[in-house]
Design an enzyme around this catalytic site. Sequence first.
Site, mmCIF file in Angstrom:
data_model
loop_
_atom_site.group_PDB
_atom_site.id
_atom_site.type_symbol
_atom_site.label_atom_id
_atom_site.label_comp_id
_atom_site.label_asym_id
_atom_site.label_seq_id
_atom_site.Cartn_x
_atom_site.Cartn_y
_atom_site.Cartn_z
ATOM 1 N N ARG A 52 -7.766 -40.801 -29.980
ATOM 2 C CA ARG A 52 -8.636 -40.044 -29.710
ATOM 3 C C ARG A 52 -9.825 -40.935 -28.793
ATOM 4 O O ARG A 52 -9.948 -42.048 -28.675
ATOM 5 C CB ARG A 52 -9.398 -39.150 -30.828
ATOM 6 C CG ARG A 52 -9.271 -40.044 -32.094
ATOM 7 C CD ARG A 52 -10.112 -41.080 -32.249
ATOM 8 N NE ARG A 52 -11.491 -40.687 -31.761
ATOM 9 C CZ ARG A 52 -12.341 -41.729 -31.275
ATOM 10 N NH1 ARG A 52 -11.949 -42.932 -31.179
ATOM 11 N NH2 ARG A 52 -13.475 -41.361 -31.053
ATOM 12 N N GLN A 206 -15.962 -39.428 -37.208
ATOM 13 C CA GLN A 206 -15.426 -40.477 -36.580
ATOM 14 C C GLN A 206 -16.573 -41.529 -36.444
ATOM 15 O O GLN A 206 -16.264 -42.697 -36.341
ATOM 16 C CB GLN A 206 -15.258 -40.200 -34.982
ATOM 17 C CG GLN A 206 -13.900 -39.221 -34.826
ATOM 18 C CD GLN A 206 -14.502 -37.644 -34.631
ATOM 19 O OE1 GLN A 206 -15.346 -37.126 -35.381
ATOM 20 N NE2 GLN A 206 -13.735 -37.129 -33.643
ATOM 21 N N ASP A 247 -16.904 -36.824 -22.806
ATOM 22 C CA ASP A 247 -15.294 -36.733 -22.422
ATOM 23 C C ASP A 247 -15.135 -36.008 -21.299
ATOM 24 O O ASP A 247 -13.984 -36.128 -20.479
ATOM 25 C CB ASP A 247 -14.912 -35.801 -23.728
ATOM 26 C CG ASP A 247 -14.962 -36.606 -24.811
ATOM 27 O OD1 ASP A 247 -13.672 -36.794 -25.400
ATOM 28 O OD2 ASP A 247 -15.601 -36.681 -25.532
ATOM 29 N N LYS A 258 -18.610 -34.975 -28.122
ATOM 30 C CA LYS A 258 -18.535 -34.340 -29.523
ATOM 31 C C LYS A 258 -19.758 -33.521 -30.018
ATOM 32 O O LYS A 258 -20.776 -33.842 -29.703
ATOM 33 C CB LYS A 258 -18.400 -35.514 -30.477
ATOM 34 C CG LYS A 258 -18.211 -35.157 -32.070
ATOM 35 C CD LYS A 258 -16.901 -34.721 -32.221
ATOM 36 C CE LYS A 258 -16.721 -34.299 -33.859
ATOM 37 N NZ LYS A 258 -15.411 -33.843 -34.049
#
Length: 370
Positions: A52, A206, A247, A258
């Site tokens: 990821r 995470q 991202d 996120k």
Amino acid sequence: MKNPIPRSIWVEKGQPDFVQIIDQRLLPHEKRVNDLKSTRDCERAIADMEVRGAPLIGITAAFGMYFAAIEALRHDDGITCLEKKAGFLKATRPTAVNLAWAVDQQMEVYRKHGFNEKLPGVLFENACRLMEEDAEMCRSIGQFGLALIEQIAREKNGGTVNILTHCNAGSLAVIEWGTATAPIYHAHQKGVNVHVWVDETRPRNQGANLTAYELGEAKVPHTLIVDNAGGHLMQHGQVDIVFVGCDRLSRTGDAANKVGTYLKALAAGDNEVPFYVCLPSSTIDWGVSDGVSEIEIEERNEREVKYMPGMLNGRIEEVLICPETTPAYNIGFDVTPARLITGLVTEKGVCEASEDSLTRLFAESTPKAS
């Protein structure tokens, strides 16, 4: 300076028939290396979050195209097979632009080289090139971000620079260094007194699982906090700067990251805390103008919200944290508008989160907006 964390994806010398990754679902409790030997393996690794982080997803997809070429040469309708596999890879996760970018890079190599028995080797070499370029871009991000930390350290007369992060934008999300952590690692190695507030980052944790693991391995001082604590810390002057990853970035500077990043940006703005987004240029989507309305936000399985994984009696277990019948809504990302972003830290320097600034910084590579 040396990257403090081992690479997240690699190919053993002389063994190009498989690629190896760390299965990030099991960290920090177990370090398992998985072999990727096919396009399907790469698709699974991306979709199931064995890997990821936008840059790492992209490199995994690039190697997926290498396997796709091997598989297509065995197929009766090879070219169609290759194109279908490219589409399957792109569909695994919709938000991170590096995924489609890497597949398109490989497809461009295919179109230039042609479909023949040498294509897998050419795609393999290009995937390795993209991997090394990503590592170098993140190293450069770290150098430019280091200057921001050093400035704060000077203003505090050498006192501790408190940095807040969200999710994991570290070495595990890229190839080396990370994006948001790269400036932190450079500062720590240079002897700057830094401390990191690590958001747990629900629902997949995470921050707690990966960022805390990385910082611990690199011996960087850090403290884990619940996601909702950041605003309080900023109100009380306990955060000097925020570094987050990205991202997908619109050409106008809106940043998808996120879920929860937007709330950190709001709190930072209210408390006049500098808020920086760290990213390589491969994360810029030049075709997107309005990130809030145009970037597709991934919706994931509700189980990730309803169950909390962790170590229990020496085993990794999942625990239900709500009534079993309670429905859950699990969006993976949100978009922080450019107006809330102090600046963008890229491999070419720090710039404002605006179309003009991005276009000037990347003048040689900026495509026309579609």
